[in-house]
Design an enzyme around this catalytic site. Structure first.
Site, PDB file in Angstrom:
ATOM      1  N   CYS B  86       0.837  -1.195   0.000  1.00  0.00           N
ATOM      2  CA  CYS B  86       0.000   0.000   0.000  1.00  0.00           C
ATOM      3  C   CYS B  86       0.882   1.259   0.000  1.00  0.00           C
ATOM      4  CB  CYS B  86      -0.979  -0.047   1.169  1.00  0.00           C
ATOM      5  SG  CYS B  86      -2.388   1.058   0.966  1.00  0.00           S
ATOM      6  N   HIS B 203      -3.482  -5.689   0.986  1.00  0.00           N
ATOM      7  CA  HIS B 203      -2.778  -5.916   2.253  1.00  0.00           C
ATOM      8  C   HIS B 203      -2.687  -7.405   2.584  1.00  0.00           C
ATOM      9  CE1 HIS B 203      -2.479  -1.734   3.785  1.00  0.00           C
ATOM     10  NE2 HIS B 203      -3.528  -1.534   3.023  1.00  0.00           N
ATOM     11  N   GLU B 205      -0.917  -8.714   4.799  1.00  0.00           N
ATOM     12  CA  GLU B 205      -0.798  -8.869   6.268  1.00  0.00           C
ATOM     13  C   GLU B 205      -2.159  -8.843   6.952  1.00  0.00           C
ATOM     14  OE1 GLU B 205      -0.508  -6.097   4.711  1.00  0.00           O
ATOM     15  OE2 GLU B 205      -0.957  -4.362   5.984  1.00  0.00           O
TER      16      GLU B 205
END
Lengths: 82, 233
Positions: B86, B203, B205
């Site tokens: 990002c 994302h 994560e």
């Protein structure tokens, strides 16, 4: 003292959604005959310099290193006595 | 394998990345600070998401000039693995460590949603755990995710297998309707020519811990671990 007024715009041919939204907004309140609207940034920098050509060199460096992203933006500037 | 998560003023996904590496993967990880000129002996660096320097001027425009980024470039030049997620992706393009740039979303809205991705190239240090054409859900949260590069650059990247992920639907169909932000060719993630620097807007994560309901993003990090283990064995 010198003041630099830097204008940064998206390069021609790159879609500017903000400009498009402003264009639509102007038309919606009755402004006709708009060919295109593009939105950019103006950055004003006061310089502790008196040498205009040195100021130009420095402002070019600022634009190339940080103020504009040459992949998608172009810039121009004026330097004035203030 | 040692990981570093690089913190800028305004990074807000660093703890998520740290959590995944530390708790989900059980690997040693430490924070790196944007003013550090020495990043230590890490094997991989994560540039997390967020709003470094408030996204002022352009996302990543100020962060990419941080002292730590000089060290990150030197690390990448020696083949070190770097992933920007990002805002981290935006920083890597500003640093010219990846081609192109991230423009404002074509719809002018900040997008925060689950997003289906299709894996394009599985033959990399970051995607080897995925099956070819695998489709998975990975959240996006950005205002400037509209990937742009010159047509000749895009053609080169396509030819060199530098596109890793595209925005798709659940069946893996890639079309303008499945493109949330206007990115050219639905590009969601890319890799550099030498195969060690990745940028992606989604994302992984946030989709790496099964307790959150999504876990397929974990494969990005597991691929990286396997790559480093293979190099060290």
């Amino acid at each position: 003292m010198l003041k630099a007024i830097v204008t940064v715009m998206l390069k021609k041919g790159i879609f500017d959604p903000q400009g498009r939204a402003v264009h639509n907004g102007l038309e919606s309140i009755g402004f006709e005959n708009l060919k295109s609207v593009r939105v950019g940034k103006q950055i004003e920098i006061e310089l502790n310099l008196n040498d205009k050509s040195l100021a130009e060199t420095k402002v070019h460096e600022m634009c190339d290193k940080m103020l504009a992203n040459p992949v998608v933006e172009s810039y121009s500037f004026d330097i004035k006595e203030v | 394998m040692k990981w570093g998560v690089l913190l800028f003023p305004g990074s807000n996904c660093a703890e998520d990345c740290f959590h995944v590496v530390d708790q989900v993967l059980g690997e040693p990880v430490s924070y790196l600070w944007h003013k550090d000129t020495d990043i230590g002996d890490v094997d991989a660096i994560i540039l997390p998401g967020g709003f470094s320097y408030g996204d002022h001027l352009r996302p990543g425009a100020i962060a990419h000039l941080s002292p730590a980024m000089t060290a990150v470039k030197a690390f990448a030049d020696k083949g070190g693995l770097v992933i920007g997620i990002c805002n981290g992706f935006q920083i890597l393009t500003e640093a010219r460590m990846l081609p192109g740039s991230l423009l404002q979303n074509r719809g002018l809205k900040f997008l925060c949603q689950d997003q289906t991705l299709k894996v394009v190239n599985t033959n990399t240090a970051f995607t080897s755990e995925y099956d070819p054409d695998e489709v998975f859900i990975c959240p996006i949260a950005h205002n400037e995710g509209n990937y742009y590069a010159k047509p000749e650059t895009i053609a080169e990247m396509e030819e060199n297998g530098q596109i890793l992920f595209r925005y798709s639907d659940a069946e893996g169909l890639v079309s303008d309707e499945t493109n949330p932000n206007g990115s050219i060719n639905n590009i969601a993630g890319i890799i550099n020519r030498t195969g060690n620097v990745v940028g992606m807007m989604p994302h992984p994560e946030r989709s790496a811990d099964s307790v959150l309901g999504l876990s397929e993003g974990k494969k990005v990090f597991v691929s990286m671990i396997k790559h480093i283990e293979a190099m060290n064995s």
